[in-house]
Design an enzyme around this catalytic site. Structure first.
Site, mmCIF file in Angstrom:
data_model
loop_
_atom_site.group_PDB
_atom_site.id
_atom_site.type_symbol
_atom_site.label_atom_id
_atom_site.label_comp_id
_atom_site.label_asym_id
_atom_site.label_seq_id
_atom_site.Cartn_x
_atom_site.Cartn_y
_atom_site.Cartn_z
ATOM 1 C CE LYS A 159 -3.865 -0.194 2.348
ATOM 2 N NZ LYS A 159 -4.855 -0.303 3.450
ATOM 3 N N GLY A 165 -8.608 6.447 -1.322
ATOM 4 C CA GLY A 165 -9.706 6.241 -2.249
ATOM 5 C C GLY A 165 -9.577 4.970 -3.059
ATOM 6 C CD GLU A 201 -3.201 -2.862 6.012
ATOM 7 O OE1 GLU A 201 -2.874 -1.876 6.702
ATOM 8 O OE2 GLU A 201 -4.140 -2.837 5.188
ATOM 9 C CG PHE A 203 -5.480 -9.585 0.286
ATOM 10 C CD1 PHE A 203 -6.158 -8.420 -0.015
ATOM 11 C CD2 PHE A 203 -5.889 -10.765 -0.314
ATOM 12 C CE1 PHE A 203 -7.236 -8.421 -0.893
ATOM 13 C CE2 PHE A 203 -6.961 -10.786 -1.194
ATOM 14 C CZ PHE A 203 -7.627 -9.614 -1.488
ATOM 15 C CG LEU A 204 -8.259 -8.912 6.113
ATOM 16 C CD1 LEU A 204 -9.205 -8.054 6.938
ATOM 17 C CD2 LEU A 204 -7.675 -10.027 6.961
ATOM 18 C CD GLU A 276 -13.620 4.359 4.781
ATOM 19 O OE1 GLU A 276 -13.036 3.499 4.093
ATOM 20 O OE2 GLU A 276 -14.280 5.292 4.288
ATOM 21 C CG ASN A 290 -12.337 8.623 4.327
ATOM 22 O OD1 ASN A 290 -11.323 8.892 3.695
ATOM 23 N ND2 ASN A 290 -13.016 7.500 4.152
ATOM 24 N NE ARG A 292 -13.091 12.398 1.910
ATOM 25 C CZ ARG A 292 -13.867 11.381 1.586
ATOM 26 N NH1 ARG A 292 -15.166 11.447 1.812
ATOM 27 N NH2 ARG A 292 -13.375 10.281 1.057
ATOM 28 C CB VAL A 295 -19.863 9.806 -1.342
ATOM 29 C CG1 VAL A 295 -20.931 9.678 -2.422
ATOM 30 C CG2 VAL A 295 -18.628 10.510 -1.896
#
Length: 449
Positions: A159, A165, A201, A203-204, A276, A290, A292, A295
């Site tokens: 990552k 995003g 990291e 991976f699930l 998240e 996030n 902010r 959406v």
């Protein structure tokens, strides 16, 4: 309370902020590029200022032009919406330094959570569960990195530290792929974000994407407003979101919500934010925060009755939250579908003139969109043109309401994602909530042929 707010965004979110300001008795200033001169938020705002040509770099990402617009219009606060400069700590700092109020969190909180390594380290300090991985950017020779990878286990993710995003991630299934994958990931990170640092990291392989909404004022009050399930996504870009998550029971919901609220209280966080997680086999793993408005905030508004944009503005103005955690009630089930201007069979953007537009209505139906008949969708920005939100007593009823609302929605003149949404909600897996974050990608391979 503020006298005048400048809205530093475009499209449906700009219109959403404008409506909240209007209901609070606050005057609005719309900024726009030359391509958006006829946009709905520009037509409805009390004032408008053109800040540059169509390119986002020269307009909506032009911090100096936005600050100049705030100055000449006499605005006393700036709302960034989401996207563009919403999570740019330097911009938030500039807003404050120039004497305006930034309607969002403090710049330092944005800065910390915008760096994936620092965000993960902070999550650990705040007591949030994290995905096993490296403590920081990987460095050293190939064997040293391979040893780290073996400790984490394959498959794993590379990552980008500066990613976000859904961008800047590479899956590595075995050690034989690691060296070349690292080289490519660093190159893509450097080209995409100007920062080639990466970390590893676990991976699930069948997770759900679950996020917790928080709201905080400047007086130490923090509440959580439940969670959203955003597992239906393609290449890490969300398409459908719902609240509450069908896979959590009330005990799990209250536990993770309180854990997040406690963490944000300790962090000193203010305004709205979303923490998240990936959820798999009953375990939560922090992935990012996030800083902010999201959406998908309307589904939270639907099940709680809390106007998140209004609360953002009130919190930024220094007002106390008007309710406590015990006042928050979750009622029914809500689903949001993103409607994009793109050919659903190819995912190619489809800008152009909207010949006819009819928003669905009736009980429990909400359409957030800045479209109107005769409007030309420009080719310069994100393809999101609308969000269809439904709310009903439970998930099954919400899906039936959504079926009806999708059938009523008319957008003629350009291809949109409506046919894909119709196909999705005809699937037994969707109706039974048998999906993970990889389900939509597999479905599209079959559906697109």
């Amino acid at each position: 309370m503020f006298r005048k707010v400048l809205i530093a965004n475009r499209g449906e979110i700009a219109l959403r902020i404008l409506r909240a300001c209007r209901e609070l008795g606050i005057a609005t200033v719309a900024v726009h590029s030359t391509a958006d001169a006829a946009a709905m938020h520009v037509r409805l705002a009390d004032e408008s200022v053109c800040i540059g040509p169509p390119s986002a770099t020269d307009s909506y990402l032009n911090a100096i032009a936005i600050l100049a617009a705030a100055e000449i219009s006499g605005a006393d606060a700036i709302h960034p919406g989401y996207g563009f400069l919403a999570e740019n700590a330097d911009f938030a700092q500039m807003v404050v330094e120039h004497g305006f109020t930034f309607i969002g969190p403090d710049p330092e909180h944005i800065r910390i959570m915008g760096d994936k390594i620092r965000a993960k380290q902070m999550a650990v300090e705040l007591g949030l569960p994290v995905v096993p991985g490296t403590d920081g950017p990987v460095s050293g020779d190939d064997e040293a990195i391979a040893a780290l990878a073996r400790d984490i286990g394959f498959p794993l993710l590379i990552k980008a530290v500066a990613g976000g995003g859904g961008r800047g991630m590479t899956i590595v299934h075995g050690e034989e792929q690691l060296r070349e994958s690292l080289r490519l990931a660093r190159y893509e990170a450097r080209m995409g974000f100007g920062d080639d640092r990466v970390y590893l990291e676990r991976f699930l392989d069948h997770p759900r994407h679950i996020e917790v909404q928080v709201l905080a004022d400047r007086h130490g009050n923090v509440v959580h407003l439940g969670e959203r399930d955003c597992s239906l996504q393609r290449r890490h870009q969300k398409l459908v979101e719902e609240a509450p998550s069908p896979v959590l029971d009330m005990a799990a919901r209250e536990a993770i919500g309180e854990r997040v609220a406690t963490a944000m209280r300790k962090f000193g966080y203010t305004n709205v934010g979303t923490v998240e997680f990936l959820w798999q086999d009953g375990e939560f793993f922090f992935i990012e925060m996030n800083t902010r408005l999201q959406v998908e905030h309307p589904v939270t508004e639907a099940i709680t009755g809390v106007d998140l944009v209004r609360e953002q503005i009130r919190a930024a103005a220094g007002e106390k939250l008007g309710f406590t955690q015990k006042d928050v009630r979750f009622e029914g089930h809500a689903i949001e579908c993103r409607i994009n201007a793109e050919d659903p069979r190819t995912m190619v953007p489809s800008p152009g003139k909207v010949q006819a537009f009819h928003a669905p209505g009736g009980p429990g139906v909400r359409m957030d969109s800045a479209l109107y008949a005769g409007y030309t969708v420009p080719p310069f920005y994100d393809s999101l043109i609308g969000k269809l939100i439904v709310h009903d007593v439970d998930r099954a009823a919400a899906i039936r309401r959504l079926d009806r609302a999708i059938a009523e929605c008319v957008i003629d003149g350009i291809p949109t994602g409506l046919p894909l949404l119709r196909a999705l909600f005809a699937e037994d897996d969707i109706r039974a909530s048998r999906f993970d974050t990889g389900w939509l990608g597999r479905f599209l391979e079959r559906w697109q042929g």
